[in-house]
Design a protein around this motif. Structure first.
Motif, PDB file in Angstrom:
ATOM      1  N   ILE A 137       0.826  -1.214   0.000  1.00 26.26           N
ATOM      2  CA  ILE A 137       0.000   0.000   0.000  1.00 26.26           C
ATOM      3  C   ILE A 137       0.856   1.259   0.000  1.00 26.26           C
ATOM      4  CG2 ILE A 137      -1.698   1.326   1.312  1.00 26.26           C
ATOM      5  CD1 ILE A 137      -2.848  -1.327   2.296  1.00 26.26           C
ATOM      6  N   PHE A 138       1.907   1.252   0.818  1.00 26.04           N
ATOM      7  CA  PHE A 138       2.709   2.468   1.001  1.00 26.04           C
ATOM      8  C   PHE A 138       4.063   2.381   0.315  1.00 26.04           C
ATOM      9  CE2 PHE A 138      -0.066   2.033   4.745  1.00 26.04           C
ATOM     10  CZ  PHE A 138      -0.774   3.226   4.657  1.00 26.04           C
ATOM     11  N   ALA A 139       4.156   1.588  -0.744  1.00 31.37           N
ATOM     12  CA  ALA A 139       5.437   1.404  -1.433  1.00 31.37           C
ATOM     13  C   ALA A 139       6.082   2.712  -1.887  1.00 31.37           C
ATOM     14  CB  ALA A 139       5.251   0.458  -2.625  1.00 31.37           C
ATOM     15  N   PRO A 140       5.338   3.649  -2.484  1.00 32.73           N
ATOM     16  CA  PRO A 140       6.001   4.892  -2.919  1.00 32.73           C
ATOM     17  C   PRO A 140       6.615   5.693  -1.787  1.00 32.73           C
ATOM     18  CG  PRO A 140       3.857   4.637  -3.986  1.00 32.73           C
ATOM     19  CD  PRO A 140       3.926   3.598  -2.907  1.00 32.73           C
ATOM     20  N   TRP A 141       6.101   5.548  -0.580  1.00 32.04           N
ATOM     21  CA  TRP A 141       6.625   6.303   0.564  1.00 32.04           C
ATOM     22  C   TRP A 141       7.683   5.524   1.343  1.00 32.04           C
ATOM     23  CZ3 TRP A 141       1.479   6.003  -0.768  1.00 32.04           C
ATOM     24  CH2 TRP A 141       0.899   7.197  -1.224  1.00 32.04           C
ATOM     25  N   LEU A 142       7.633   4.190   1.285  1.00 37.61           N
ATOM     26  CA  LEU A 142       8.574   3.367   2.044  1.00 37.61           C
ATOM     27  C   LEU A 142       9.874   3.117   1.273  1.00 37.61           C
ATOM     28  CD1 LEU A 142       6.161   0.684   3.589  1.00 37.61           C
ATOM     29  CD2 LEU A 142       7.187   2.652   4.734  1.00 37.61           C
ATOM     30  N   ALA A 143       9.771   3.012  -0.032  1.00 37.77           N
ATOM     31  CA  ALA A 143      10.962   2.719  -0.835  1.00 37.77           C
ATOM     32  C   ALA A 143      11.914   3.907  -0.826  1.00 37.77           C
ATOM     33  CB  ALA A 143      10.565   2.364  -2.259  1.00 37.77           C
ATOM     34  N   PRO A 144      13.177   3.703  -0.481  1.00 40.04           N
ATOM     35  CA  PRO A 144      14.118   4.836  -0.422  1.00 40.04           C
ATOM     36  C   PRO A 144      14.511   5.378  -1.796  1.00 40.04           C
ATOM     37  CG  PRO A 144      15.245   2.777   0.046  1.00 40.04           C
ATOM     38  CD  PRO A 144      13.786   2.445  -0.026  1.00 40.04           C
ATOM     39  N   ILE A 184      10.171  -3.961  -2.203  1.00 46.38           N
ATOM     40  CA  ILE A 184       8.986  -3.283  -1.667  1.00 46.38           C
ATOM     41  C   ILE A 184       7.928  -3.110  -2.753  1.00 46.38           C
ATOM     42  CG2 ILE A 184       8.124  -1.113  -0.728  1.00 46.38           C
ATOM     43  CD1 ILE A 184      10.722  -0.840   0.820  1.00 46.38           C
ATOM     44  N   PHE A 185       8.335  -2.655  -3.930  1.00 50.06           N
ATOM     45  CA  PHE A 185       7.373  -2.504  -5.021  1.00 50.06           C
ATOM     46  C   PHE A 185       6.925  -3.865  -5.554  1.00 50.06           C
ATOM     47  CE2 PHE A 185       8.585   1.904  -5.027  1.00 50.06           C
ATOM     48  CZ  PHE A 185       7.494   2.560  -5.583  1.00 50.06           C
TER      49      PHE A 185
END
Length: 276
Positions: free
Chosen positions: A21-28, A69-70
């Motif tokens: 769900i939060f991949a764009p925010w969690l991925a560095p 993550i993605f």
């Protein structure tokens, strides 16, 4: 608590859902961003590694951690859509087959037998060769793989439930077959369907990863776990982390789904609960 409740599987699956769900925010980093200068950078705990890439980079310099993550998003999306489609189709056919019986039951069962006799990997390779690689094709293949397991188990449950007194009473008061199946028989097969769903999700994730590994699944450079494992097979000697970490993610998720399915089976079966 760890014995009575599936704490670890739920924890792993929660991480999967949150990452999806939060991949764009969690991925560095951007999972598709490549940099040949940083290709095959080892994980951060190596002397040559850096905290900029916690799990290292692949041969194109893409961040393994961000791609994993993605990749969780891809795996969750493909398996969820496929298992819901297979659930609806399989439970519907299983209820019709078990309730009506006769020639209709025979036709549905023979279709299931024919489908199960077809080598799925070969079928997927042929479909991919004809229509090309895409996420839509993979979702369709996974849905085609999922439905058959629901048919046989649902039919077996319906054969028992339709002999119950409350079903006979519903027929006496004039309830239609559709109403009987939806209001009286369907609630009795929901538990079985839930257990099959949890077990099937793990199998679908593994099947999607296998197809991507063979080049018949999701195309590169999409951040799918199977694609990542396949891309690292030529670099196992010098970049083992490229295949290892996405492979570990597949292992953890599939194992968690299987453990959760086993727990749900025991939970919904009162005979097994009494043994604890």
């Amino acid at each position: 608590m760890f014995r009575r409740w599936p704490v670890l599987p739920i924890a792993v699956l929660t991480v999967l859902v949150v990452a999806a769900i939060f991949a764009p925010w969690l991925a560095p980093r951007d999972p598709a961003k490549d940099s040949l200068r940083e290709s095959l950078t080892p994980p951060a705990w190596y002397a040559q590694g850096t905290t900029k890439f916690l799990l290292g980079t692949d041969d194109m310099g893409r961040d393994i951690f961000s791609r994993i993550i993605f990749g969780a998003r891809i795996s969750l999306m493909v398996s969820s859509v496929a298992v819901v489609t297979g659930l609806l189709a399989g439970v519907t056919l299983g209820m019709i087959s078990g309730y009506y019986g006769g020639w209709l039951d025979e036709v549905i069962l023979r279709i299931v037998d024919i489908w199960l006799a077809i080598p799925f990997i070969l079928f997927a390779l042929v479909v991919t060769a004809i229509f090309g690689q895409s996420i839509e094709i993979v979702v369709g293949l996974m849905a085609a793989l999922a439905w058959s397991a629901f048919v046989r188990n649902t039919r077996a449950e319906v054969l028992v439930l339709k002999q119950m007194d409350y079903v006979a009473m519903a027929k006496v008061v004039g309830a239609s077959p559709a109403r009987i199946m939806l209001r009286h028989i369907l609630p009795g097969v929901i538990n079985t369907a839930i257990v099959i769903t949890t077990l099937r999700v793990g199998q679908l994730i593994l099947a999607e990863a296998s197809l991507s590994f063979l080049g018949a699944g999701i195309p590169d450079p999409t951040s799918a776990w199977g694609v990542m494992v396949a891309s690292g097979r030529d670099f196992l000697a010098i970049g083992w982390w490229i295949s290892f970490f996405p492979g570990a993610a597949i292992f953890l998720v599939v194992m968690s789904m299987n453990f959760l399915g086993d727990w749900l089976r025991d939970y919904f079966d009162p005979r097994l609960r009494q043994l604890k």
